[in-house]
Design an enzyme around this catalytic site. Structure first.
Site, PDB file in Angstrom:
ATOM      1  N   HIS A 116      65.633  45.321  65.105  1.00  0.00           N
ATOM      2  CA  HIS A 116      66.111  46.467  64.498  1.00  0.00           C
ATOM      3  C   HIS A 116      65.171  46.988  63.400  1.00  0.00           C
ATOM      4  CE1 HIS A 116      69.112  43.687  62.496  1.00  0.00           C
ATOM      5  NE2 HIS A 116      69.190  44.636  61.774  1.00  0.00           N
ATOM      6  N   HIS A 137      63.164  43.562  61.886  1.00  0.00           N
ATOM      7  CA  HIS A 137      63.720  42.149  61.552  1.00  0.00           C
ATOM      8  C   HIS A 137      64.651  41.802  62.649  1.00  0.00           C
ATOM      9  CE1 HIS A 137      66.548  44.961  59.600  1.00  0.00           C
ATOM     10  NE2 HIS A 137      67.443  44.125  59.546  1.00  0.00           N
ATOM     11  N   ASP A 161      68.703  39.651  61.993  1.00  0.00           N
ATOM     12  CA  ASP A 161      69.261  39.246  60.894  1.00  0.00           C
ATOM     13  C   ASP A 161      69.481  37.761  60.656  1.00  0.00           C
ATOM     14  OD1 ASP A 161      69.831  42.062  60.005  1.00  0.00           O
ATOM     15  OD2 ASP A 161      71.516  42.205  61.309  1.00  0.00           O
ATOM     16  N   ARG A 210      79.166  47.719  57.906  1.00  0.00           N
ATOM     17  CA  ARG A 210      78.373  46.737  58.401  1.00  0.00           C
ATOM     18  C   ARG A 210      79.126  45.396  58.655  1.00  0.00           C
ATOM     19  NH1 ARG A 210      74.811  42.516  56.991  1.00  0.00           N
ATOM     20  NH2 ARG A 210      72.638  42.216  58.428  1.00  0.00           N
TER      21      ARG A 210
HETATM   22  C1  SIN Z   1      70.252  46.578  58.985  1.00  0.00           C
HETATM   23  O1  SIN Z   1      69.115  46.174  58.978  1.00  0.00           O
HETATM   24  O2  SIN Z   1      71.201  45.644  58.648  1.00  0.00           O
HETATM   25  C2  SIN Z   1      70.711  48.002  58.400  1.00  0.00           C
HETATM   26  C3  SIN Z   1      70.043  48.887  59.635  1.00  0.00           C
HETATM   27  C4  SIN Z   1      70.395  50.286  59.009  1.00  0.00           C
HETATM   28  O3  SIN Z   1      70.721  50.683  58.009  1.00  0.00           O
HETATM   29  O4  SIN Z   1      70.240  51.232  60.154  1.00  0.00           O
END
Ligand code: SIN
Length: 280
Positions: free
Chosen positions: A255, A105, A107, A271
């Site tokens: 990612h 995906h 974000d 994050r």
């Molecule tokens: C995310 O998609 O923001 C998290 C990715 C992760 O936990 O590696």
């Protein structure tokens, strides 16, 4: 110390050494880092020691930190930083554990102005597994046959919070959060505002359909493009170590977190996201 930037895979990923993200950086280093960020789509900084405020400061080299969108995961005293962990629960839904980010995906593509970048800082990790993979969607676009480019240039996609064929669940939202975020039309091919390169803007979690394309045909096109954009040649797969800070460019990448690890062990990240511009 000298700042060095070393590519980690053919089309994505670079490791930056010689920099403590708590320190100020001069304009020349900031430019080198920003150029590498756009070119390599994901930058890795190892062995960092960052409080949430240090994390915000370090990421600010690349833009303006914004408030995390899902309020239930904020750190109470630092709303720009949220938690991603394998203990997170869908607190507004069934209350069960919900591990986020585990399919490809980009974000918040269902928002009008999706974040330019997202960054994770590794706090606790399982003994093995739990890598995050990144794919370069500019390189993927460039490698498409001309006939496909012709077919998709100018197509628009409807992004919902959760598409009807999503490969995974997302946290449930309050009625107010739902009302504040209607479906959004985004270009399927976007132009990177810094590099001018074209990128596939894909997200199977959110894309409901393509405007003017019959639904089944649209899903099959999405499947075709996803298979292409996630070929190994476009990917960098990051193996986390505690103290890693990784930042990626949502405008030219997708990612995915891998949930291939021992779930009795904690995987906990901080994050944050940086403000973006409207995809065009
Ligand atoms: C995310 O998609 O923001 C998290 C990715 C992760 O936990 O590696």
């Amino acid at each position: 110390m000298t700042v060095t930037i070393t590519p980690l895979a053919e089309n994505a990923g670079a490791e930056v050494t010689g920099l403590d993200l708590r320190d100020d950086v001069d304009a020349e280093i900031a430019k080198r880092l920003n150029d590498a960020f756009v070119d390599r789509v994901a930058l890795v900084f190892r062995d960092q020691t960052l409080t949430p405020r240090d994390f915000v400061k370090g990421a600010s080299i690349f833009g303006t930190p914004m408030k995390q969108l899902l309020a239930q995961y904020h750190l109470p005293d630092c709303p720009e930083v949220g938690i991603v962990s394998n203990r997170d629960r869908d607190t507004k839904g069934d209350g069960k554990i919900l591990i986020r980010g585990t399919t490809w995906h980009t974000d918040h593509s269902n928002t009008e102005v999706p974040p330019k970048a997202t960054s994770l800082y590794a706090i606790d990790l399982p003994d093995s597994g739990g890598d995050t993979a990144f794919t370069n969607t500019c390189a993927a676009y460039d490698a498409l046959p001309n006939a496909t480019k012709k077919r998709i240039d100018g197509l628009q996609a409807v992004h919902a919070y959760l598409s009807s064929r999503t490969p995974r669940k997302l946290p449930k939202r309050t009625k107010e959060e739902e009302a504040a975020s209607p479906d959004m039309i985004q270009p399927l091919v976007r132009t990177h505002p810094d590099s001018g390169r074209k990128a596939l803007y894909l997200n199977p979690v959110r894309i409901e359909e393509f405007v003017g394309v019959e639904k089944e045909e649209g899903f099959s096109l999405l499947g075709e493009l996803m298979a292409h954009a996630t070929e190994d040649r476009f990917i960098y797969r990051h193996k986390w170590r505690r103290g890693d800070m990784v930042i990626w460019d949502n405008r030219c990448s997708m990612h995915q977190a891998n949930k291939d690890y021992d779930m009795s062990q904690l995987r906990l990240m901080h994050r944050l996201m940086l403000e973006g511009t409207k995809p065009a």
